[in-house]
Design an enzyme around this catalytic site. Structure first.
Site, PDB file in Angstrom:
ATOM      1  N   LYS A 111      14.084  -6.533  21.128  1.00 44.04           N
ATOM      2  CA  LYS A 111      15.216  -6.736  20.217  1.00 44.04           C
ATOM      3  C   LYS A 111      15.366  -5.622  19.190  1.00 44.04           C
ATOM      4  O   LYS A 111      16.451  -5.410  18.657  1.00 44.04           O
ATOM      5  CB  LYS A 111      15.080  -8.084  19.488  1.00 44.04           C
ATOM      6  CG  LYS A 111      15.343  -9.273  20.391  1.00 44.04           C
ATOM      7  CD  LYS A 111      15.650 -10.509  19.569  1.00 44.04           C
ATOM      8  CE  LYS A 111      16.015 -11.679  20.473  1.00 44.04           C
ATOM      9  NZ  LYS A 111      16.194 -12.925  19.715  1.00 44.04           N
ATOM     10  N   LYS A 192      16.522 -11.151  32.938  1.00 40.10           N
ATOM     11  CA  LYS A 192      16.593 -12.602  32.778  1.00 40.10           C
ATOM     12  C   LYS A 192      17.989 -13.005  32.307  1.00 40.10           C
ATOM     13  O   LYS A 192      18.684 -12.222  31.634  1.00 40.10           O
ATOM     14  CB  LYS A 192      15.512 -13.101  31.820  1.00 40.10           C
ATOM     15  CG  LYS A 192      15.730 -12.697  30.391  1.00 40.10           C
ATOM     16  CD  LYS A 192      14.755 -13.374  29.433  1.00 40.10           C
ATOM     17  CE  LYS A 192      15.135 -12.955  28.020  1.00 40.10           C
ATOM     18  NZ  LYS A 192      14.240 -13.258  26.969  1.00 40.10           N
ATOM     19  N   LYS A 195      21.454 -15.038  26.443  1.00 44.87           N
ATOM     20  CA  LYS A 195      22.650 -15.169  25.612  1.00 44.87           C
ATOM     21  C   LYS A 195      23.127 -13.800  25.152  1.00 44.87           C
ATOM     22  O   LYS A 195      24.291 -13.594  24.900  1.00 44.87           O
ATOM     23  CB  LYS A 195      22.327 -15.975  24.355  1.00 44.87           C
ATOM     24  CG  LYS A 195      21.949 -17.391  24.630  1.00 44.87           C
ATOM     25  CD  LYS A 195      21.522 -18.081  23.325  1.00 44.87           C
ATOM     26  CE  LYS A 195      20.805 -19.367  23.659  1.00 44.87           C
ATOM     27  NZ  LYS A 195      20.174 -20.011  22.532  1.00 44.87           N
TER      28      LYS A 195
HETATM   29  P1  TYM Z   1      15.726 -19.455  22.934  1.00 46.37           P
HETATM   30  O1  TYM Z   1      16.725 -20.112  22.058  1.00 46.37           O
HETATM   31  O2  TYM Z   1      15.917 -18.028  23.280  1.00 46.37           O
HETATM   32  O3  TYM Z   1      15.605 -20.234  24.306  1.00 46.37           O
HETATM   33  C1  TYM Z   1      15.367 -21.636  24.375  1.00 46.37           C
HETATM   34  C2  TYM Z   1      14.446 -21.930  25.553  1.00 46.37           C
HETATM   35  O4  TYM Z   1      15.030 -21.454  26.768  1.00 46.37           O
HETATM   36  C3  TYM Z   1      14.087 -20.665  27.481  1.00 46.37           C
HETATM   37  N1  TYM Z   1      14.792 -19.615  28.240  1.00 46.37           N
HETATM   38  C4  TYM Z   1      14.670 -19.431  29.559  1.00 46.37           C
HETATM   39  N2  TYM Z   1      13.944 -20.059  30.499  1.00 46.37           N
HETATM   40  C5  TYM Z   1      14.048 -19.614  31.778  1.00 46.37           C
HETATM   41  N3  TYM Z   1      14.860 -18.588  32.149  1.00 46.37           N
HETATM   42  C6  TYM Z   1      15.614 -17.926  31.236  1.00 46.37           C
HETATM   43  N4  TYM Z   1      16.414 -16.935  31.612  1.00 46.37           N
HETATM   44  C7  TYM Z   1      15.545 -18.341  29.870  1.00 46.37           C
HETATM   45  N5  TYM Z   1      16.141 -17.918  28.737  1.00 46.37           N
HETATM   46  C8  TYM Z   1      15.683 -18.714  27.753  1.00 46.37           C
HETATM   47  C9  TYM Z   1      13.197 -20.069  26.397  1.00 46.37           C
HETATM   48  O5  TYM Z   1      11.942 -19.662  26.925  1.00 46.37           O
HETATM   49  C10 TYM Z   1      13.081 -21.224  25.426  1.00 46.37           C
HETATM   50  O6  TYM Z   1      12.046 -22.109  25.826  1.00 46.37           O
HETATM   51  N6  TYM Z   1      11.871 -18.512  19.878  1.00 46.37           N
HETATM   52  C11 TYM Z   1      12.508 -19.547  20.671  1.00 46.37           C
HETATM   53  C12 TYM Z   1      12.917 -20.753  19.861  1.00 46.37           C
HETATM   54  C13 TYM Z   1      11.828 -21.404  19.086  1.00 46.37           C
HETATM   55  C14 TYM Z   1      10.783 -22.198  19.586  1.00 46.37           C
HETATM   56  C15 TYM Z   1      10.044 -22.640  18.461  1.00 46.37           C
HETATM   57  C16 TYM Z   1      10.407 -22.576  20.863  1.00 46.37           C
HETATM   58  C17 TYM Z   1      11.700 -21.369  17.731  1.00 46.37           C
HETATM   59  N7  TYM Z   1      10.647 -22.135  17.352  1.00 46.37           N
HETATM   60  C18 TYM Z   1       8.922 -23.449  18.589  1.00 46.37           C
HETATM   61  C19 TYM Z   1       9.266 -23.382  20.991  1.00 46.37           C
HETATM   62  C20 TYM Z   1       8.558 -23.814  19.871  1.00 46.37           C
HETATM   63  C21 TYM Z   1      13.771 -18.968  21.301  1.00 46.37           C
HETATM   64  O7  TYM Z   1      14.344 -18.032  20.827  1.00 46.37           O
HETATM   65  O8  TYM Z   1      14.257 -19.672  22.366  1.00 46.37           O
END
Ligand code: TYM
Length: 329
Positions: A111, A192, A195
């Site tokens: 990022k 992957k 968003k």
């Molecule tokens: P975020 O918002 O990017 O994504 C949410 C969840 O979706 C999963 N994910 C995917 N899984 C499979 N294939 C993909 N292409 C894909 N893109 C996204 C992510 O792995 C995630 O599980 N940092 C985290 C949010 C967060 C969090 C936490 C998660 C903040 N605090 C505490 C767990 C525990 C994030 O940005 O996810």
């Protein structure tokens, strides 16, 4: 009982990767564990965002989580900033985490790469995430593959904290799905689904219409050759579609591969599209019902925050006491 915690960022639409990699399992986990799920608005503030739509995006994502099947009778759903204790724990954990380990985080490298100005928040993002996880005495964190490094860091921080201050925090671990831990972009199967990537044709949104889903799957990049075979290195496009089919139909990849042995790409893609349309249909239908009553969603979030805060308050009492902070009279 096992405690499960996970979160998702509110900016941008929820896509199929989020659903398959994480949210679909959150729905299953609420049946077997004490589950807490969070819309992580504070994390989304670490990159430039539009404040005029932030609130509505947060509300909309919460609505989508409920539409996906999170049931406020069975789990806690809340908005991260509604329990500000997480920021206090973040600060305390900042004294435990090291700059060296934060520098090694691949998401930070991705990022920040090529950016002229990078916020301190983006660098510290994994510590806020560790605070999320540790504040709620979490055992398991269901995430996609891209978040496992962050969960490992939360684990390391908890172990180091306990070593320094005595047994205070529960040591968590990540759980990833057997298939679909890394859903790929349909147009660029080497990347992957995400968003942030500007690839609307390669990204299936959870609220896409059946026609849009079908069109995106039909135009998905496949590989040379004509065999439907699971081989992520040689055939990343086909393998991604096979994994999506397996997730949507609840079968294994090997079984899905068997089903399409000898099939043309066209037949295969039609079956994948149909499976995905049926997989996402209930979510879209429930979303429309919920959208008609936003007051109900606000009530659910308020109830969720109150329950989350009660748990967080107990953890923070332990943390303040073990770290030697002077407690107010
Ligand atoms: P975020 O918002 O990017 O994504 C949410 C969840 O979706 C999963 N994910 C995917 N899984 C499979 N294939 C993909 N292409 C894909 N893109 C996204 C992510 O792995 C995630 O599980 N940092 C985290 C949010 C967060 C969090 C936490 C998660 C903040 N605090 C505490 C767990 C525990 C994030 O940005 O996810």
């Amino acid at each position: 009982m096992t405690r499960v915690f996970s979160g998702i960022q509110p900016t941008g639409e929820m896509h199929l990767g989020n659903y398959v990699g994480a949210v679909r399992r959150w729905v299953d986990d609420q049946e077997r564990a004490e589950a807490i799920y969070c819309v992580v608005d504070l994390h989304a503030m670490t990159v430039p965002y539009d404040p005029s739509v932030f609130r509505s995006e947060t509300q909309r994502l919460a609505m989508l989580l409920l539409a996906a099947g999170l049931d406020p009778q069975r789990c806690i759903v809340f908005v991260q900033s509604h329990v500000p204790l997480v920021t206090e724990l973040t600060w305390i954990l900042n004294g435990i985490a090291t700059v060296g380990e934060l520098r090694r985080m691949t998401q930070f490298k991705d990022k920040s790469h090529g950016q002229e100005s990078v916020s301190a928040g983006l660098f510290d993002y994994p510590v806020l995430m560790a605070a999320d996880i540790l504040l709620y005495d979490t055992d398991e964190v269901p995430v996609g593959d891209d978040q496992t490094q962050h969960v490992e860091l939360a684990r390391d921080i908890a172990i180091r904290f306990n070593h320094r201050f005595g047994d205070t925090l529960v040591v968590p671990r990540a759980t990833i799905p057997p298939v679909g831990a890394r859903v790929k972009d349909l147009q660029r199967p080497e990347a992957k689904m995400s968003k942030s990537i500007d690839s609307p044709q390669g990204t299936i949104l959870v609220l896409d219409s059946p026609a849009a889903i079908t069109k995106k799957v039909r135009s998905a990049v496949t590989d040379s050759g004509s065999e439907v075979r699971f081989d992520p290195d040689e055939k990343p496009g086909v393998s991604n579609l096979l994994a999506l089919y397996a997730s949507a139909t609840g079968t294994g990849v090997a079984q899905a591969e068997g089903e399409f042995a000898g099939a043309q790409y066209g037949t295969f893609k039609a079956a994948v599209a149909e499976a995905l349309v049926e997989y996402l249909r209930p979510v879209r239908e429930r979303y429309e019902e919920l959208a008609a009553d936003p007051g109900e969603v606000a009530r659910i979030l308020a109830g969720g925050a109150a329950k989350a805060e009660a748990i967080a308050t107990v953890t923070m009492e332990r943390v303040r006491s073990s770290t030697g902070l002077l407690l107010p009279e």
